[in-house]
Design a protein around this motif. Structure first.
Motif, PDB file in Angstrom:
ATOM      1  N   ILE A 100      14.051 -53.555-104.082  1.00  0.00           N
ATOM      2  CA  ILE A 100      13.396 -53.027-102.884  1.00  0.00           C
ATOM      3  C   ILE A 100      14.457 -52.851-101.800  1.00  0.00           C
ATOM      4  O   ILE A 100      15.086 -53.823-101.379  1.00  0.00           O
ATOM      5  N   PRO A 101      14.705 -51.612-101.336  1.00  0.00           N
ATOM      6  CA  PRO A 101      15.797 -51.367-100.385  1.00  0.00           C
ATOM      7  C   PRO A 101      15.766 -52.238 -99.141  1.00  0.00           C
ATOM      8  O   PRO A 101      16.823 -52.666 -98.666  1.00  0.00           O
ATOM      9  N   THR A 102      14.591 -52.517 -98.598  1.00  0.00           N
ATOM     10  CA  THR A 102      14.511 -53.331 -97.379  1.00  0.00           C
ATOM     11  C   THR A 102      15.099 -54.714 -97.615  1.00  0.00           C
ATOM     12  O   THR A 102      15.889 -55.219 -96.803  1.00  0.00           O
ATOM     13  N   ILE A 103      14.723 -55.341 -98.725  1.00  0.00           N
ATOM     14  CA  ILE A 103      15.242 -56.672 -99.037  1.00  0.00           C
ATOM     15  C   ILE A 103      16.732 -56.595 -99.333  1.00  0.00           C
ATOM     16  O   ILE A 103      17.531 -57.403 -98.847  1.00  0.00           O
ATOM     17  N   ARG A 104      17.129 -55.603-100.125  1.00  0.00           N
ATOM     18  CA  ARG A 104      18.546 -55.460-100.482  1.00  0.00           C
ATOM     19  C   ARG A 104      19.414 -55.269 -99.235  1.00  0.00           C
ATOM     20  O   ARG A 104      20.460 -55.901 -99.092  1.00  0.00           O
ATOM     21  N   ASP A 105      18.972 -54.415 -98.328  1.00  0.00           N
ATOM     22  CA  ASP A 105      19.769 -54.141 -97.129  1.00  0.00           C
ATOM     23  C   ASP A 105      19.808 -55.324 -96.170  1.00  0.00           C
ATOM     24  O   ASP A 105      20.800 -55.528 -95.464  1.00  0.00           O
ATOM     25  N   LEU A 106      18.727 -56.094 -96.125  1.00  0.00           N
ATOM     26  CA  LEU A 106      18.714 -57.282 -95.279  1.00  0.00           C
ATOM     27  C   LEU A 106      19.659 -58.364 -95.807  1.00  0.00           C
ATOM     28  O   LEU A 106      20.280 -59.096 -95.024  1.00  0.00           O
ATOM     29  N   LEU A 107      19.802 -58.441 -97.121  1.00  0.00           N
ATOM     30  CA  LEU A 107      20.552 -59.543 -97.724  1.00  0.00           C
ATOM     31  C   LEU A 107      21.969 -59.173 -98.135  1.00  0.00           C
ATOM     32  O   LEU A 107      22.697 -60.039 -98.636  1.00  0.00           O
ATOM     33  N   VAL A 108      22.379 -57.926 -97.947  1.00  0.00           N
ATOM     34  CA  VAL A 108      23.731 -57.535 -98.356  1.00  0.00           C
ATOM     35  C   VAL A 108      24.765 -58.403 -97.626  1.00  0.00           C
ATOM     36  O   VAL A 108      24.601 -58.724 -96.446  1.00  0.00           O
ATOM     37  N   SER A 109      25.809 -58.794 -98.332  1.00  0.00           N
ATOM     38  CA  SER A 109      26.787 -59.726 -97.752  1.00  0.00           C
ATOM     39  C   SER A 109      27.767 -59.014 -96.824  1.00  0.00           C
ATOM     40  O   SER A 109      28.032 -57.815 -96.977  1.00  0.00           O
ATOM     41  N   LEU A 110      28.308 -59.784 -95.909  1.00  0.00           N
ATOM     42  CA  LEU A 110      29.309 -59.253 -94.971  1.00  0.00           C
ATOM     43  C   LEU A 110      30.566 -58.818 -95.730  1.00  0.00           C
ATOM     44  O   LEU A 110      31.191 -57.806 -95.393  1.00  0.00           O
ATOM     45  N   ASN A 111      30.927 -59.568 -96.775  1.00  0.00           N
ATOM     46  CA  ASN A 111      32.111 -59.218 -97.568  1.00  0.00           C
ATOM     47  C   ASN A 111      31.951 -57.865 -98.239  1.00  0.00           C
ATOM     48  O   ASN A 111      32.881 -57.051 -98.276  1.00  0.00           O
ATOM     49  N   GLU A 112      30.763 -57.614 -98.793  1.00  0.00           N
ATOM     50  CA  GLU A 112      30.518 -56.327 -99.450  1.00  0.00           C
ATOM     51  C   GLU A 112      30.603 -55.178 -98.450  1.00  0.00           C
ATOM     52  O   GLU A 112      31.197 -54.130 -98.725  1.00  0.00           O
ATOM     53  N   LEU A 113      30.022 -55.376 -97.271  1.00  0.00           N
ATOM     54  CA  LEU A 113      30.079 -54.338 -96.246  1.00  0.00           C
ATOM     55  C   LEU A 113      31.510 -54.099 -95.781  1.00  0.00           C
ATOM     56  O   LEU A 113      31.912 -52.953 -95.520  1.00  0.00           O
ATOM     57  N   ASP A 114      32.281 -55.164 -95.694  1.00  0.00           N
ATOM     58  CA  ASP A 114      33.689 -55.054 -95.286  1.00  0.00           C
ATOM     59  C   ASP A 114      34.486 -54.247 -96.316  1.00  0.00           C
ATOM     60  O   ASP A 114      35.252 -53.339 -95.960  1.00  0.00           O
ATOM     61  N   GLU A 115      34.290 -54.552 -97.587  1.00  0.00           N
ATOM     62  CA  GLU A 115      35.008 -53.848 -98.649  1.00  0.00           C
ATOM     63  C   GLU A 115      34.629 -52.367 -98.693  1.00  0.00           C
ATOM     64  O   GLU A 115      35.491 -51.492 -98.812  1.00  0.00           O
ATOM     65  N   ARG A 116      33.339 -52.093 -98.601  1.00  0.00           N
ATOM     66  CA  ARG A 116      32.875 -50.695 -98.639  1.00  0.00           C
ATOM     67  C   ARG A 116      33.406 -49.916 -97.438  1.00  0.00           C
ATOM     68  O   ARG A 116      33.833 -48.761 -97.572  1.00  0.00           O
ATOM     69  N   SER A 117      33.379 -50.543 -96.264  1.00  0.00           N
ATOM     70  CA  SER A 117      33.825 -49.861 -95.042  1.00  0.00           C
ATOM     71  C   SER A 117      35.323 -49.560 -95.092  1.00  0.00           C
ATOM     72  O   SER A 117      35.755 -48.453 -94.739  1.00  0.00           O
ATOM     73  N   LYS A 118      36.105 -50.522 -95.540  1.00  0.00           N
ATOM     74  CA  LYS A 118      37.555 -50.309 -95.624  1.00  0.00           C
ATOM     75  C   LYS A 118      37.894 -49.238 -96.657  1.00  0.00           C
ATOM     76  O   LYS A 118      38.798 -48.407 -96.433  1.00  0.00           O
ATOM     77  N   ALA A 119      37.177 -49.236 -97.776  1.00  0.00           N
ATOM     78  CA  ALA A 119      37.413 -48.217 -98.796  1.00  0.00           C
ATOM     79  C   ALA A 119      37.059 -46.828 -98.264  1.00  0.00           C
ATOM     80  O   ALA A 119      37.761 -45.840 -98.537  1.00  0.00           O
ATOM     81  N   PHE A 120      35.984 -46.748 -97.477  1.00  0.00           N
ATOM     82  CA  PHE A 120      35.578 -45.472 -96.905  1.00  0.00           C
ATOM     83  C   PHE A 120      36.637 -44.955 -95.935  1.00  0.00           C
ATOM     84  O   PHE A 120      37.001 -43.772 -95.959  1.00  0.00           O
ATOM     85  N   VAL A 121      37.143 -45.831 -95.073  1.00  0.00           N
ATOM     86  CA  VAL A 121      38.167 -45.436 -94.107  1.00  0.00           C
ATOM     87  C   VAL A 121      39.425 -44.953 -94.827  1.00  0.00           C
ATOM     88  O   VAL A 121      40.031 -43.945 -94.445  1.00  0.00           O
ATOM     89  N   THR A 122      39.803 -45.643 -95.889  1.00  0.00           N
ATOM     90  CA  THR A 122      40.983 -45.224 -96.660  1.00  0.00           C
ATOM     91  C   THR A 122      40.797 -43.825 -97.226  1.00  0.00           C
ATOM     92  O   THR A 122      41.699 -42.974 -97.129  1.00  0.00           O
ATOM     93  N   ARG A 123      39.637 -43.571 -97.810  1.00  0.00           N
ATOM     94  CA  ARG A 123      39.353 -42.241 -98.365  1.00  0.00           C
ATOM     95  C   ARG A 123      39.383 -41.171 -97.280  1.00  0.00           C
ATOM     96  O   ARG A 123      39.893 -40.062 -97.488  1.00  0.00           O
ATOM     97  N   LEU A 124      38.833 -41.488 -96.112  1.00  0.00           N
ATOM     98  CA  LEU A 124      38.782 -40.526 -95.016  1.00  0.00           C
ATOM     99  C   LEU A 124      40.189 -40.182 -94.522  1.00  0.00           C
ATOM    100  O   LEU A 124      40.549 -38.999 -94.398  1.00  0.00           O
TER     101      LEU A 124
END
Length: 471
Positions: free
Chosen positions: A356-380
Motif C-alpha cells: 500500500i503506497p501510503t504505508i510504504r511512503d510513510l515508513l521509507v527509511s532516511l538512508n534509502e531516500l538519501d541514496e536515491r537522492s544522491k543517485a538522482f543528482v549524480t545522473r542529473l
C-alpha cells in the motif's frame, strides 16, 4: 479593420477546405459539432480585430488559414481532453489533498480495472442465484481487520458521521466535548453536520479541558449518543485535559440506551506508533475497548479510495444499513473494488501492507531516500551544466488533515537553475512537463522530495529537468 473583417473566409468555404475535412475525420466529431467550433473560433478572431487586439496573420492570406486551422485543432483537442490528469508529486506530502490523497496499491488498481471492465456480482449471490447486498463484499474483511461485529461503507467519512447521527440521534441529544467540535475541511464542521442530521448538540467542558464529570452531569433522558471526535487535523497543547475512550465507554455501559460513538477520522488500521510516527489510535484497539460504533476515512492513513467506513456492534450497524439514507450515501462498484483490493493486503500480513503506497511512503527509511537522492543528482549533473544540485535533510508532511504534529525526516534535492528562479523553474515543471511535476519552493531553491516519487517517475522527472526551456 473593415478590410480585414471582409477578408475572413465564409464558413461554407472553410468547411470545404482539406484541413477541415482532415480534422473532421481525425477528431471523430460530427459535421455540426466541428462547424460550431469553427464558428466560435471565427467569432473570437473578429472580436480581436474589432478590439484592435489581433496579432495573427493578415486575414485572407494562406498563413491566416493555416493559423486558423491550428487554432481550431487546439480547441478541439482541449475540449475533449481529460481535465483530471496524472501529476508527479515531488512535494513529499504523502496524502496531498490537492493531488488526490492516497495512491492505490497495484492490487486495488487491478481489481478496479477488472470490475469496471466486466459485469460483476455486485448485488448477486452466485451460489444461491438470488439478489445479494453490496455491503457483503468488504464487510468480512473489515470484521477481520478491526475486530468489529459488523461494518458498512459509505461515500466519505462526513457521510458516515451524518448517517450515524441521523439514524441514531434524530431529535435526541449528542454529548460532545467543546474541544472536539472540529472543522474537517472546506468549512464543513462537526457541529453543522450534527445540526443538519436533526440531532441536538450538547457541548460539555471547555476548549482545552473536559472532565468525565462534565459528561456525567450532562446526561439526560434525551441523550442518545456520547460522541468522541478524534482531533486528527490539529493539536491542542499546554494546559489540556480530555477524557479517554475507555472512560467514556464505561460511562455509556452504565447508562440505558446510550451509544458510545467515536469518529476516528484518519482511519489507521496499521500501528504507525511502533515506528515512532504519530499517536493515531488504531481502529481495532478502539473496537476492542468496547465502542458501539466508529467511523473513519478510506483515503487517508488507510491508503484506499475515498470512502467512509462504519464499524461496530451488529445491532447498531444493522440499524444504519436499514436507514433510508444508506442508499443515498452508498458507494459504487469501483470504490468497493478499490477498498477490497486494499483491505486484502491488510488481512494478509504486515509485509503485504507495504504494498500500500501510503504505508510504504510513510515508513521509507532516511538512508534509502538519501541514496536515491544522491543517485538522482549524480545522473542529473552528468548530463547537464544548467543546474546546481545538492541533497539536504529536511522534513515531509503526512498531509490530508492527518498527524498535524508529525514531520517525517527526509532528504530533498535542492535545485538552482542557471537562468531561472525557483518560482520560474517550479512553474515550468508544473505547466510544461507531461505529466505535470509538482515541486516545493523554499527561499531561492526548488526542492524535490523523492519520498512520494516512484522509481519510474524518477526517470520522467530527470528528463523533464533536462528538457526545461529557459525562454
Amino acid at each position: 479593420m473593415k478590410e480585414w473583417l471582409r477578408s475572413i473566409p465564409a464558413v461554407h468555404e472553410l468547411q470545404n477546405h482539406g484541413e477541415f475535412i482532415h480534422l473532421l475525420n481525425e477528431s471523430q466529431l460530427d459535421h455540426s459539432q466541428l462547424t460550431k467550433q469553427l464558428k466560435n473560433t471565427l467569432e473570437q478572431i473578429r472580436d480581436s480585430i474589432i478590439n484592435d487586439q489581433w496579432q495573427g496573420a493578415i486575414p485572407g492570406t494562406t498563413q491566416f488559414i493555416d493559423e486558423l486551422f491550428i487554432t481550431l485543432k487546439v480547441k478541439v483537442i482541449k475540449q475533449f481532453s481529460y481535465t483530471i490528469e496524472k501529476v508527479i508529486n515531488a512535494t513529499g506530502t504523502i496524502l496531498h489533498t490537492n493531488l488526490g490523497r492516497a495512491r492505490l496499491s497495484e492490487n486495488a488498481i487491478r481489481h478496479v480495472v477488472e470490475t469496471a471492465h466486466n459485469y460483476s456480482n455486485l448485488e448477486y449471490k452466485l451460489n444461491e442465484g438470488e439478489r445479494g447486498s453490496r455491503h457483503s463484499h468488504v464487510e468480512a474483511l473489515l470484521r477481520e481487520i478491526t475486530g468489529a461485529e459488523a461494518a458498512m461503507v459509505v461515500n466519505n467519512n462526513a457521510s458516515a458521521v451524518y448517517l450515524v447521527l441521523r439514524a441514531l440521534a434524530k431529535n435526541k441529544e449528542v454529548i460532545v466535548s467543546r474541544g472536539q467540535l472540529v472543522e474537517i475541511g472546506g468549512s464543513f464542521r462537526i457541529s453543522s453536520i450534527m445540526e443538519e442530521s436533526g440531532a441536538t448538540l450538547k457541548e460539555v467542558g471547555t476548549t482545552n479541558k473536559t472532565h468525565l464529570y462534565d459528561y456525567e452531569n450532562s446526561v439526560s433522558a434525551e441523550t442518545a449518543i456520547v460522541m468522541k471526535v478524534h482531533t486528527s487535523n490539529f493539536k491542542v497543547v499546554g494546559f489540556t485535559k480530555s477524557v479517554e475512550t475507555e472512560e467514556l465507554i464505561d460511562l455509556t455501559k452504565r447508562l440505558e440506551a446510550v451509544v458510545f460513538y467515536e469518529d476516528l477520522g484518519s482511519g489507521a488500521l496499521y500501528d504507525f506508533r511502533k515506528h515512532g510516527i504519530g499517536e493515531e489510535p488504531v481502529v481495532k484497539e478502539v473496537i476492542e475497548m468496547g465502542a458501539d460504533v466508529v467511523t473513519f476515512s478510506g483515503d487517508k492513513l488507510l491508503g484506499g479510495p475515498q470512502a467512509g467506513i462504519i464499524a461496530g456492534k451488529k445491532e447498531v450497524i444493522d440499524r444504519l444499513k436499514k436507514h433510508q439514507l444508506a442508499r443515498v450515501v452508498r458507494v459504487d462498484k469501483m470504490t468497493l473494488a478499490a477498498l477490497e483490493g486494499t483491505l486484502i493486503d491488510y488481512a494478509r500480513s504486515e509485509t503485504a501492507m507495504r504494498n500500500i503506497p501510503t504505508i510504504r511512503d510513510l515508513l521509507v527509511s532516511l538512508n534509502e531516500l538519501d541514496e536515491r537522492s544522491k543517485a538522482f543528482v549524480t545522473r542529473l549533473l552528468q548530463r547537464t551544466n544548467s543546474f546546481q544540485a545538492k541533497v539536504l535533510q529536511d522534513a515531509s508532511q503526512v498531509g490530508g488533515g492527518t498527524m498535524p504534529d508529525v514531520l517525517l525526516p527526509t532528504m530533498v534535492i535542492a535545485l538552482k537553475h542557471e537562468s531561472l528562479s525557483a518560482e520560474q523553474l517550479a512553474r515550468k515543471l508544473r505547466t510544461e512537463s507531461k505529466p505535470a511535476i509538482i515541486a516545493r519552493i523554499q527561499k531561492d531553491e526548488c526542492l524535490l522530495d523523492l519520498r512520494t516519487v516512484t522509481p519510474d517517475e524518477e526517470d520522467i522527472l530527470l528528463e523533464a529537468l533536462l528538457n526545461v526551456n529557459p525562454s
